[in-house]
Enzyme design. Structure first.
Site, short mmCIF file in Angstrom:
data_model
loop_
_atom_site.label_atom_id
_atom_site.label_comp_id
_atom_site.label_asym_id
_atom_site.label_seq_id
_atom_site.Cartn_x
_atom_site.Cartn_y
_atom_site.Cartn_z
N SER A 103 0.81 -1.21 0.00
CA SER A 103 0.00 0.00 0.00
C SER A 103 0.86 1.27 0.00
O SER A 103 0.33 2.36 -0.20
CB SER A 103 -0.92 0.01 1.23
OG SER A 103 -0.15 0.02 2.41
N LYS A 121 3.63 9.97 3.53
CA LYS A 121 3.54 11.03 2.53
C LYS A 121 4.36 12.23 2.97
O LYS A 121 4.62 12.43 4.16
CB LYS A 121 2.07 11.49 2.37
CG LYS A 121 1.15 10.45 1.76
CD LYS A 121 1.20 10.47 0.25
CE LYS A 121 0.02 9.71 -0.34
NZ LYS A 121 -0.17 8.37 0.24
#
Lengths: 220, 220
Positions: free
Chosen positions: A136, A175
């Site tokens: 993921s 991120k």
DNA sequence: TTTAAAATAGAACAATTGTTCTTCTGTTAT
DNA sequence: ATAACAGAAGAACAATTGTTCTATTTTAAA
């Protein structure tokens, strides 16, 4: 009167420092005065003591008086070269990101450790490691099985890669974080991909990503 | 890389090992039997000696008999097995992949080195490092600026990640290599992406990818 | 319980080891 | 030359420190 800046090591004293370094690396403990004496071909212990006193005054070593082998090399060998980073868990899309609790820091516990050179952590505290589970994090250029070095912080500067927990989605992600007016921009490390915008209330910074280590084994 | 901690230690002996570790880190030299005695609240030196003998028999420490402070911790803090890997160049899409020449192995040259723990190279020879230039390796989950640990080999087993030079395209790439009848399949590390098929005559294996190291710095 | 093993205590011994003292040899600058 | 000083040598002392001995207590197994 000329004052010596950085004291230059005489040949004999350089030999002594080198001997101490080799001795410590080899044996795991510092040498005695008499070890240095025989190791450097010096005739008397007092001569060794004399040089050691000079070396200490010049700041090359530190000595504990009255303590056998109480010699510590300063400067180079004193800095820790390796760091043991605890692997406190794994990070997967649908699971909460493990956060180091005080209990987890017991280095004597049965935890696994990741050995890294100190230049990776760069002296940072609260560094731990997470193993990536699943694909993921592909958009963060992080693959299944990769190890991620994390630093436990609650806020990051703009543009830093962070482990982010999205409360509403119950999703963990890695991120680059940019605080923008009224929103947070989450930018994938892969610059070819599009950013995601989320409500500031929805994000929880769990840690800063310091490094990624991917080992290629022979495939099964 | 991953190291299991020591086997079951009794409470007292765990305390002793921890004390030794802290002592060495703090002072720079190992403790005496009596240091351990007072540091761990033990009533007699003989008790310390007793536990040290057990610890040595179990392989947790090494002792030099008749030597003061002759204790060396084995396992974790003891042997900083580090390897200096030469950084011999960079890898970019349109440039030939640097291969180690004998001259490049002179460790005294002005080359840059990447310090890694020995378990990353796992004793392999001919290991060198390349810095990734550009984002052309994104499909290999490798970003601009990443360091790639390579081993200089001419052939790889099926499924191993390799640095590949495509002669016709004059292109460097990092892919999993599968030999198939009449063709070579180059599979991106990102399993979501499609493989590329090339003529065996067109591929040159330049090295096997051992590991990828990505350091996150503060962004500019 | 009985027994063996593990762990603890206290003391003393012997070796290791840091330190100091005095004397001596060079070198360097005045 | 002579003073000043870094360096060296040898011996002796005193503290540190590893080791061993015997006895006792605690723990675990039978």
């Amino acid at each position: 009167m000329v004052k010596k800046m950085m004291a230059q090591l005489s040949a004999k004293r350089k030999q002594i420092v080198d001997f101490i370094l080799r001795f410590v690396e080899d044996k795991g403990y510092p040498p005695t005065v008499r070890d240095i004496q025989s190791g450097c071909g010096i005739s008397s212990t007092s001569v060794v003591d004399y040089h050691l006193k000079v070396l200490e005054k010049e700041g090359h070593i530190r000595r504990d008086p009255e303590v056998s082998r109480g010699i510590e090399l300063l400067g180079r060998a004193s800095s820790p070269l390796k760091v043991q980073v605890p692997i406190i868990g794994q990070i997967a899309a649908g699971e909460p990101i493990p956060v180091p609790g005080s209990e987890s820091w017991d280095t004597t516990a049965g935890a696994d450790f990741l050995e890294v050179t100190a230049d990776l952590t760069r002296g940072r505290q609260d560094v731990y490691a997470l193993k990536i589970k699943g694909v993921s994090m592909i958009d963060a250029l992080i693959n299944d099985g990769d190890m991620v070095l994390m630093q436990h912080v609650n806020t990051v500067d703009n543009g830093e890669m962070a482990a982010v927990w999205l409360k509403a989605e119950k999703e963990a992600t890695l991120k680059k974080v940019y605080m923008e007016p009224e929103r947070v921009r989450l930018q994938p490390a892969n610059s070819q991909m599009q950013p995601v915008y989320v409500d500031p209330e929805n994000v929880e910074i769990q840690g800063r990503v310091i490094a990624v280590i991917r080992r290629m084994g022979k495939p099964a």
